[in-house]
Design a protein around this motif. Structure first.
Motif, PDB file in Angstrom:
ATOM      1  N   ASN A 130      23.501   7.390   7.330  1.00 20.48           N
ATOM      2  CA  ASN A 130      22.937   7.633   6.007  1.00 20.48           C
ATOM      3  C   ASN A 130      23.176   9.058   5.536  1.00 20.48           C
ATOM      4  N   ASP A 131      23.977   9.164   4.491  1.00 16.27           N
ATOM      5  CA  ASP A 131      24.129  10.455   3.811  1.00 16.27           C
ATOM      6  C   ASP A 131      24.717  11.553   4.700  1.00 16.27           C
ATOM      7  N   ILE A 132      25.493  11.167   5.691  1.00 16.82           N
ATOM      8  CA  ILE A 132      26.097  12.175   6.584  1.00 16.82           C
ATOM      9  C   ILE A 132      27.612  12.217   6.444  1.00 16.82           C
TER      10      ILE A 132
ATOM     11  N   ILE B 179      22.547   7.570  12.993  1.00 19.74           N
ATOM     12  CA  ILE B 179      23.466   8.680  13.295  1.00 19.74           C
ATOM     13  C   ILE B 179      23.398   9.710  12.153  1.00 19.74           C
ATOM     14  N   GLY B 180      22.997  10.940  12.501  1.00 19.85           N
ATOM     15  CA  GLY B 180      22.789  11.972  11.461  1.00 19.85           C
ATOM     16  C   GLY B 180      21.453  11.743  10.787  1.00 19.85           C
ATOM     17  N   CYS B 181      20.410  11.591  11.623  1.00 19.82           N
ATOM     18  CA  CYS B 181      19.095  11.120  11.140  1.00 19.82           C
ATOM     19  C   CYS B 181      18.331  12.165  10.350  1.00 19.82           C
ATOM     20  N   GLY B 182      18.763  13.449  10.402  1.00 20.87           N
ATOM     21  CA  GLY B 182      17.994  14.505   9.736  1.00 20.87           C
ATOM     22  C   GLY B 182      16.608  14.592  10.352  1.00 20.87           C
ATOM     23  N   THR B 183      15.578  14.611   9.487  1.00 19.53           N
ATOM     24  CA  THR B 183      14.189  14.671   9.980  1.00 19.53           C
ATOM     25  C   THR B 183      13.627  13.266  10.204  1.00 19.53           C
ATOM     26  N   ALA B 184      14.482  12.268  10.164  1.00 16.25           N
ATOM     27  CA  ALA B 184      14.133  10.862  10.444  1.00 16.25           C
ATOM     28  C   ALA B 184      13.093  10.311   9.468  1.00 16.25           C
ATOM     29  N   ASP B 185      13.063  10.830   8.250  1.00 17.44           N
ATOM     30  CA  ASP B 185      12.008  10.352   7.354  1.00 17.44           C
ATOM     31  C   ASP B 185      12.241   8.928   6.862  1.00 17.44           C
ATOM     32  N   ILE B 186      13.381   8.334   7.215  1.00 15.15           N
ATOM     33  CA  ILE B 186      13.603   6.897   6.949  1.00 15.15           C
ATOM     34  C   ILE B 186      12.510   6.079   7.647  1.00 15.15           C
TER      35      ILE B 186
ATOM     36  N   PHE C 180      12.650  19.282  -0.212  1.00 16.37           N
ATOM     37  CA  PHE C 180      13.795  19.315  -1.126  1.00 16.37           C
ATOM     38  C   PHE C 180      14.310  17.888  -1.383  1.00 16.37           C
ATOM     39  N   GLN C 181      14.386  17.108  -0.304  1.00 18.30           N
ATOM     40  CA  GLN C 181      14.863  15.726  -0.428  1.00 18.30           C
ATOM     41  C   GLN C 181      13.924  14.924  -1.343  1.00 18.30           C
ATOM     42  N   LYS C 182      12.621  15.129  -1.163  1.00 18.57           N
ATOM     43  CA  LYS C 182      11.629  14.392  -1.968  1.00 18.57           C
ATOM     44  C   LYS C 182      11.757  14.805  -3.438  1.00 18.57           C
TER      45      LYS C 182
ATOM     46  N   ASP D 276      20.934  13.870  15.578  1.00 17.06           N
ATOM     47  CA  ASP D 276      21.364  14.827  14.552  1.00 17.06           C
ATOM     48  C   ASP D 276      21.847  16.108  15.222  1.00 17.06           C
ATOM     49  N   LEU D 277      22.688  16.809  14.466  1.00 16.32           N
ATOM     50  CA  LEU D 277      23.286  18.047  14.963  1.00 16.32           C
ATOM     51  C   LEU D 277      22.294  19.211  14.973  1.00 16.32           C
ATOM     52  N   GLN D 278      21.301  19.147  14.069  1.00 11.66           N
ATOM     53  CA  GLN D 278      20.418  20.315  13.908  1.00 11.66           C
ATOM     54  C   GLN D 278      19.185  20.189  14.792  1.00 11.66           C
TER      55      GLN D 278
ATOM     56  N   HIS E 218      29.359  15.018   5.039  1.00 10.07           N
ATOM     57  CA  HIS E 218      29.299  16.251   5.846  1.00 10.07           C
ATOM     58  C   HIS E 218      30.405  16.271   6.907  1.00 10.07           C
ATOM     59  N   LEU E 219      31.241  15.246   6.927  1.00  5.82           N
ATOM     60  CA  LEU E 219      32.234  15.124   8.005  1.00  5.82           C
ATOM     61  C   LEU E 219      33.643  15.139   7.441  1.00  5.82           C
ATOM     62  N   ASN E 220      34.581  15.739   8.193  1.00  2.61           N
ATOM     63  CA  ASN E 220      35.985  15.621   7.790  1.00  2.61           C
ATOM     64  C   ASN E 220      36.488  14.213   8.148  1.00  2.61           C
TER      65      ASN E 220
ATOM     66  N   GLN F 114      22.719  15.909  19.006  1.00  4.59           N
ATOM     67  CA  GLN F 114      24.121  15.751  19.425  1.00  4.59           C
ATOM     68  C   GLN F 114      25.014  15.760  18.190  1.00  4.59           C
ATOM     69  N   ASP F 115      26.266  16.087  18.402  1.00  6.47           N
ATOM     70  CA  ASP F 115      27.281  15.982  17.347  1.00  6.47           C
ATOM     71  C   ASP F 115      27.677  14.508  17.220  1.00  6.47           C
ATOM     72  N   ALA F 116      27.590  13.981  16.004  1.00  6.76           N
ATOM     73  CA  ALA F 116      27.883  12.563  15.779  1.00  6.76           C
ATOM     74  C   ALA F 116      29.304  12.186  16.193  1.00  6.76           C
TER      75      ALA F 116
HETATM   76  C1  SAM Z   1      21.901  14.877   3.772  1.00  8.09           C
HETATM   77  S1  SAM Z   1      21.329  14.938   5.416  1.00  8.09           S
HETATM   78  C2  SAM Z   1      20.864  13.240   5.657  1.00  8.09           C
HETATM   79  C3  SAM Z   1      19.822  13.066   6.713  1.00  8.09           C
HETATM   80  C4  SAM Z   1      19.279  11.661   6.894  1.00  8.09           C
HETATM   81  N1  SAM Z   1      20.297  10.745   7.359  1.00  8.09           N
HETATM   82  C5  SAM Z   1      18.691  11.169   5.609  1.00  8.09           C
HETATM   83  O1  SAM Z   1      19.227  10.207   5.042  1.00  8.09           O
HETATM   84  O2  SAM Z   1      17.675  11.753   5.177  1.00  8.09           O
HETATM   85  C6  SAM Z   1      22.817  15.064   6.410  1.00  8.09           C
HETATM   86  C7  SAM Z   1      22.507  15.188   7.871  1.00  8.09           C
HETATM   87  O3  SAM Z   1      23.722  15.114   8.619  1.00  8.09           O
HETATM   88  C8  SAM Z   1      23.580  15.993   9.716  1.00  8.09           C
HETATM   89  N2  SAM Z   1      24.920  16.263  10.253  1.00  8.09           N
HETATM   90  C9  SAM Z   1      25.947  16.907   9.650  1.00  8.09           C
HETATM   91  N3  SAM Z   1      27.018  16.960  10.446  1.00  8.09           N
HETATM   92  C10 SAM Z   1      26.666  16.320  11.601  1.00  8.09           C
HETATM   93  C11 SAM Z   1      27.329  16.046  12.816  1.00  8.09           C
HETATM   94  N4  SAM Z   1      28.601  16.419  13.025  1.00  8.09           N
HETATM   95  N5  SAM Z   1      26.663  15.371  13.792  1.00  8.09           N
HETATM   96  C12 SAM Z   1      25.370  14.973  13.590  1.00  8.09           C
HETATM   97  N6  SAM Z   1      24.682  15.215  12.455  1.00  8.09           N
HETATM   98  C13 SAM Z   1      25.316  15.886  11.469  1.00  8.09           C
HETATM   99  C14 SAM Z   1      22.868  17.194   9.151  1.00  8.09           C
HETATM  100  O4  SAM Z   1      22.288  17.995  10.147  1.00  8.09           O
HETATM  101  C15 SAM Z   1      21.839  16.505   8.253  1.00  8.09           C
HETATM  102  O5  SAM Z   1      20.663  16.228   8.947  1.00  8.09           O
END
Ligand code: SAM
Length: 215
Positions: A117-119, A55-62, A27-29, A76-78, A122-124, A98-100
């Motif tokens: 990056n791009d996280i 922090i919040g690396c997702g699938t680490a495709d960076i 989806f990202q691609k 990453d949280l997931q 997703h955060l308050n 872990q939770d960021a």
């Molecule tokens: C749009 S993706 C970006 C992933 C990656 N950084 C990238 O640039 O491809 C947002 C990521 O933030 C993660 N995320 C959201 N809330 C988080 C939290 N509280 N702690 C850690 N990761 C979190 C999600 O699981 C997701 O992998």
């Protein structure tokens, strides 16, 4: 912005399908993130031998865009993303679930670069401020923060606003709101507002910042 943690990162309904790391990557691609990441990494300018926290690396495709020889630590949280990254990039980094906002970095801090990056969308606000403080504590004195995120701009098209409203991250901010979260501990050294990076009409903010020196 008063979103609770679970509302700031939506994993319900049709968005739950993105918890599958394979689908998330594809989806990202599809959105053009590969091109965007290549440009972002050229701004970040990482060099072999550097120690990098993501922090919040997702699938680490960076990692596909980083030079060889980086000491990479992704969080990453997931758990699904962390499992996927651990297998796909075995030997190229360390990956932790872990939770960021309450991150406890393993194996010591002192990173050359902390990437967020791009996280942040997703955060308050409270969690986002915590994450920038954690990043600060993990940086070497001469290290730098590198961050990219989607932002709202004036006169943004209805299509861009609509697509953002469907994002799992429900806290897309303006440039000045984002800068406010980065906080006064940092000195921003480079900042770019980038359009046309994705195949959808998103606008991104890239910030590079060092630790503010106390005279
Ligand atoms: C749009 S993706 C970006 C992933 C990656 N950084 C990238 O640039 O491809 C947002 C990521 O933030 C993660 N995320 C959201 N809330 C988080 C939290 N509280 N702690 C850690 N990761 C979190 C999600 O699981 C997701 O992998």
């Amino acid at each position: 912005m008063g979103l609770k943690k679970e509302d700031a990162h939506v994993r319900r309904g049709f968005r739950s399908i993105l918890s599958n790391p394979f689908i998330f990557d594809k989806f990202q691609k599809l959105l053009g993130l590969s091109r965007c990441k290549a440009r972002y990494v050229s701004i970040m300018n990482p060099r072999s031998g550097m120690r990098i926290l993501d922090i919040g690396c997702g699938t680490a495709d960076i990692l596909e865009h980083l030079p060889e020889g980086i000491d990479y630590h992704g969080y990453d949280l997931q758990p699904e993303y962390i499992d996927y990254a651990s297998k796909k990039f075995r030997g190229r980094g360390q990956f932790y679930c872990q939770d960021a906002a309450s991150l406890k970095v393993k194996g010591g801090s002192a990173f050359d670069i902390v990437m967020i990056n791009d996280i942040v969308h997703h955060l308050n606000n409270d969690d986002a401020k915590r994450v920038f403080k954690i990043a600060f504590a993990c940086l070497k004195d001469d290290g730098y923060l590198s961050t990219i995120d989607i932002i709202k701009i004036e006169n943004q098209s209805w299509l861009a606003r609509y697509i953002m409203s469907k994002d799992r991250g429900q806290n897309v901010r303006t440039k000045s709101e984002y800068e406010g979260l980065v906080g006064r501990d940092y000195s921003i050294t480079e900042e770019y507002v980038l359009n046309n990076m994705y195949y959808v009409p998103y606008t991104c903010l890239v910030i590079k910042a060092g630790k503010k020196r106390v005279e």
